[in-house]
Design a protein around this motif. Structure first.
Motif, PDB file in Angstrom:
ATOM      1  N   GLU A  91       2.880   5.938 -13.883  1.00 17.56           N
ATOM      2  CA  GLU A  91       1.755   5.060 -13.544  1.00 17.56           C
ATOM      3  C   GLU A  91       2.164   3.653 -13.120  1.00 17.56           C
ATOM      4  OE1 GLU A  91      -1.360   5.214 -16.451  1.00 17.56           O
ATOM      5  OE2 GLU A  91      -1.186   7.388 -16.638  1.00 17.56           O
ATOM      6  N   GLN A  92       3.440   3.432 -12.811  1.00 17.95           N
ATOM      7  CA  GLN A  92       3.929   2.144 -12.310  1.00 17.95           C
ATOM      8  C   GLN A  92       4.315   2.319 -10.850  1.00 17.95           C
ATOM      9  OE1 GLN A  92       3.741  -0.686 -14.095  1.00 17.95           O
ATOM     10  NE2 GLN A  92       2.827   0.578 -15.689  1.00 17.95           N
ATOM     11  N   PHE A  93       3.908   1.374 -10.011  1.00 13.76           N
ATOM     12  CA  PHE A  93       4.084   1.465  -8.569  1.00 13.76           C
ATOM     13  C   PHE A  93       5.392   0.827  -8.117  1.00 13.76           C
ATOM     14  CE2 PHE A  93       3.298  -0.384  -4.302  1.00 13.76           C
ATOM     15  CZ  PHE A  93       3.022   0.780  -3.608  1.00 13.76           C
ATOM     16  N   ILE A  94       6.096   1.521  -7.208  1.00 15.88           N
ATOM     17  CA  ILE A  94       7.292   0.995  -6.545  1.00 15.88           C
ATOM     18  C   ILE A  94       7.040   1.123  -5.055  1.00 15.88           C
ATOM     19  CG2 ILE A  94       9.777   1.236  -6.159  1.00 15.88           C
ATOM     20  CD1 ILE A  94       9.929   2.530  -8.941  1.00 15.88           C
ATOM     21  N   CYS A  95       7.084  -0.007  -4.348  1.00 15.34           N
ATOM     22  CA  CYS A  95       6.792   0.023  -2.910  1.00 15.34           C
ATOM     23  C   CYS A  95       7.895   0.773  -2.153  1.00 15.34           C
ATOM     24  CB  CYS A  95       6.601  -1.386  -2.358  1.00 15.34           C
ATOM     25  SG  CYS A  95       8.087  -2.398  -2.232  1.00 15.34           S
ATOM     26  N   GLN A  96       7.536   1.207  -0.978  1.00 18.42           N
ATOM     27  CA  GLN A  96       8.459   1.983  -0.150  1.00 18.42           C
ATOM     28  C   GLN A  96       9.713   1.185   0.198  1.00 18.42           C
ATOM     29  OE1 GLN A  96       6.787   3.289   3.572  1.00 18.42           O
ATOM     30  NE2 GLN A  96       8.163   5.044   3.646  1.00 18.42           N
ATOM     31  N   GLN A  97       9.559  -0.111   0.452  1.00 24.11           N
ATOM     32  CA  GLN A  97      10.701  -0.939   0.799  1.00 24.11           C
ATOM     33  C   GLN A  97      11.705  -1.003  -0.365  1.00 24.11           C
ATOM     34  OE1 GLN A  97       7.510  -1.672   1.333  1.00 24.11           O
ATOM     35  NE2 GLN A  97       7.237  -2.689   3.286  1.00 24.11           N
ATOM     36  N   CYS A  98      11.205  -1.214  -1.576  1.00 20.05           N
ATOM     37  CA  CYS A  98      12.100  -1.283  -2.740  1.00 20.05           C
ATOM     38  C   CYS A  98      12.721   0.071  -3.035  1.00 20.05           C
ATOM     39  CB  CYS A  98      11.347  -1.799  -3.972  1.00 20.05           C
ATOM     40  SG  CYS A  98      10.985  -3.563  -3.895  1.00 20.05           S
ATOM     41  N   GLU A  99      11.932   1.126  -2.909  1.00 22.32           N
ATOM     42  CA  GLU A  99      12.459   2.474  -3.120  1.00 22.32           C
ATOM     43  C   GLU A  99      13.638   2.735  -2.194  1.00 22.32           C
ATOM     44  OE1 GLU A  99      11.226   7.152  -2.622  1.00 22.32           O
ATOM     45  OE2 GLU A  99       9.858   5.587  -1.917  1.00 22.32           O
ATOM     46  N   GLN A 100      13.469   2.431  -0.915  1.00 19.93           N
ATOM     47  CA  GLN A 100      14.540   2.660   0.051  1.00 19.93           C
ATOM     48  C   GLN A 100      15.765   1.804  -0.241  1.00 19.93           C
ATOM     49  OE1 GLN A 100      14.841   4.993   2.556  1.00 19.93           O
ATOM     50  NE2 GLN A 100      13.111   5.777   1.381  1.00 19.93           N
ATOM     51  N   GLU A 101      15.535   0.543  -0.606  1.00 22.51           N
ATOM     52  CA  GLU A 101      16.657  -0.335  -0.923  1.00 22.51           C
ATOM     53  C   GLU A 101      17.409   0.157  -2.161  1.00 22.51           C
ATOM     54  OE1 GLU A 101      17.749  -5.058  -1.315  1.00 22.51           O
ATOM     55  OE2 GLU A 101      15.647  -4.471  -1.156  1.00 22.51           O
ATOM     56  N   MET A 102      16.660   0.627  -3.169  1.00 22.24           N
ATOM     57  CA  MET A 102      17.309   1.121  -4.393  1.00 22.24           C
ATOM     58  C   MET A 102      18.182   2.339  -4.125  1.00 22.24           C
ATOM     59  SD  MET A 102      14.705   0.664  -7.572  1.00 22.24           S
ATOM     60  CE  MET A 102      13.301   1.452  -6.832  1.00 22.24           C
ATOM     61  N   VAL A 103      17.667   3.302  -3.367  1.00 25.92           N
ATOM     62  CA  VAL A 103      18.443   4.519  -3.142  1.00 25.92           C
ATOM     63  C   VAL A 103      19.645   4.284  -2.240  1.00 25.92           C
ATOM     64  CG1 VAL A 103      16.503   6.057  -3.599  1.00 25.92           C
ATOM     65  CG2 VAL A 103      17.008   5.393  -1.251  1.00 25.92           C
ATOM     66  N   ASN A 104      19.637   3.181  -1.503  1.00 32.32           N
ATOM     67  CA  ASN A 104      20.758   2.878  -0.607  1.00 32.32           C
ATOM     68  C   ASN A 104      21.692   1.797  -1.145  1.00 32.32           C
ATOM     69  OD1 ASN A 104      20.195   4.686   1.620  1.00 32.32           O
ATOM     70  ND2 ASN A 104      18.362   3.461   1.932  1.00 32.32           N
ATOM     71  N   THR A 105      21.469   1.349  -2.368  1.00 31.95           N
ATOM     72  CA  THR A 105      22.312   0.320  -2.972  1.00 31.95           C
ATOM     73  C   THR A 105      23.446   0.965  -3.745  1.00 31.95           C
ATOM     74  OG1 THR A 105      20.468  -1.217  -3.146  1.00 31.95           O
ATOM     75  CG2 THR A 105      22.341  -1.646  -4.578  1.00 31.95           C
ATOM     76  N   ASP A 106      24.649   0.532  -3.471  1.00 29.60           N
ATOM     77  CA  ASP A 106      25.834   1.033  -4.166  1.00 29.60           C
ATOM     78  C   ASP A 106      25.849   0.516  -5.602  1.00 29.60           C
ATOM     79  OD1 ASP A 106      28.952   0.562  -4.883  1.00 29.60           O
ATOM     80  OD2 ASP A 106      28.707   2.286  -3.539  1.00 29.60           O
ATOM     81  N   VAL A 107      26.336   1.326  -6.524  1.00 31.64           N
ATOM     82  CA  VAL A 107      26.384   0.915  -7.934  1.00 31.64           C
ATOM     83  C   VAL A 107      27.277  -0.301  -8.162  1.00 31.64           C
ATOM     84  CG1 VAL A 107      25.793   3.192  -8.830  1.00 31.64           C
ATOM     85  CG2 VAL A 107      28.194   2.581  -8.515  1.00 31.64           C
TER      86      VAL A 107
ATOM     87  N   THR B 191       0.812  -1.224   0.000  1.00 33.38           N
ATOM     88  CA  THR B 191       0.000   0.000   0.000  1.00 33.38           C
ATOM     89  C   THR B 191       0.841   1.268   0.000  1.00 33.38           C
ATOM     90  OG1 THR B 191      -0.181  -0.101   2.405  1.00 33.38           O
ATOM     91  CG2 THR B 191      -1.993  -1.061   1.125  1.00 33.38           C
ATOM     92  N   ASP B 192       2.058   1.213   0.537  1.00 35.22           N
ATOM     93  CA  ASP B 192       2.900   2.405   0.624  1.00 35.22           C
ATOM     94  C   ASP B 192       3.975   2.377  -0.448  1.00 35.22           C
ATOM     95  OD1 ASP B 192       1.577   3.455   2.851  1.00 35.22           O
ATOM     96  OD2 ASP B 192       2.771   2.241   4.220  1.00 35.22           O
ATOM     97  N   GLY B 193       4.103   3.497  -1.168  1.00 38.65           N
ATOM     98  CA  GLY B 193       5.127   3.583  -2.193  1.00 38.65           C
ATOM     99  C   GLY B 193       4.904   4.789  -3.087  1.00 38.65           C
ATOM    100  N   ILE B 194       5.551   4.765  -4.239  1.00 37.32           N
ATOM    101  CA  ILE B 194       5.468   5.870  -5.188  1.00 37.32           C
ATOM    102  C   ILE B 194       5.046   5.338  -6.552  1.00 37.32           C
ATOM    103  CG2 ILE B 194       7.201   7.270  -3.993  1.00 37.32           C
ATOM    104  CD1 ILE B 194       9.214   6.399  -6.163  1.00 37.32           C
ATOM    105  N   ALA B 195       4.531   6.245  -7.377  1.00 36.02           N
ATOM    106  CA  ALA B 195       4.175   5.896  -8.747  1.00 36.02           C
ATOM    107  C   ALA B 195       5.072   6.688  -9.696  1.00 36.02           C
ATOM    108  CB  ALA B 195       2.720   6.217  -9.022  1.00 36.02           C
ATOM    109  N   ILE B 196       5.647   5.980 -10.654  1.00 38.84           N
ATOM    110  CA  ILE B 196       6.459   6.600 -11.704  1.00 38.84           C
ATOM    111  C   ILE B 196       5.864   6.149 -13.024  1.00 38.84           C
ATOM    112  CG2 ILE B 196       8.734   6.767 -12.773  1.00 38.84           C
ATOM    113  CD1 ILE B 196       9.938   6.139 -10.029  1.00 38.84           C
TER     114      ILE B 196
END
Length: 58
Positions: free
Chosen positions: A23-39, A16-21
């Motif tokens: 019109e595609q949904f990304i959950c809050q957990q994945c968003e946080q993991e993505m922004v904190n993952t090193d390249v 239920t919690d996340g963002i839309a880009i």
């Protein structure tokens, strides 16, 4: 107001919690993991692959 669960384009879980880009949904957990993952992390490539689906999904 009740939030409606949506399927995350990254983990494919219903959340239920996340963002839309685009019109595609990304959950809050994945968003946080993505922004904190090193390249240099192997999971970074996975996230890039999943994010490409935003433009390939109708």
């Amino acid at each position: 107001m009740e939030r409606v669960a949506q399927r995350c384009i990254v983990c494919e879980e219903e959340r239920t919690d996340g963002i839309a880009i685009c019109e595609q949904f990304i959950c809050q957990q994945c968003e946080q993991e993505m922004v904190n993952t090193d390249v240099q992390d192997k999971k970074y490539t996975f996230f890039i692959h999943q994010m490409r689906r935003i433009w390939l999904t109708d």
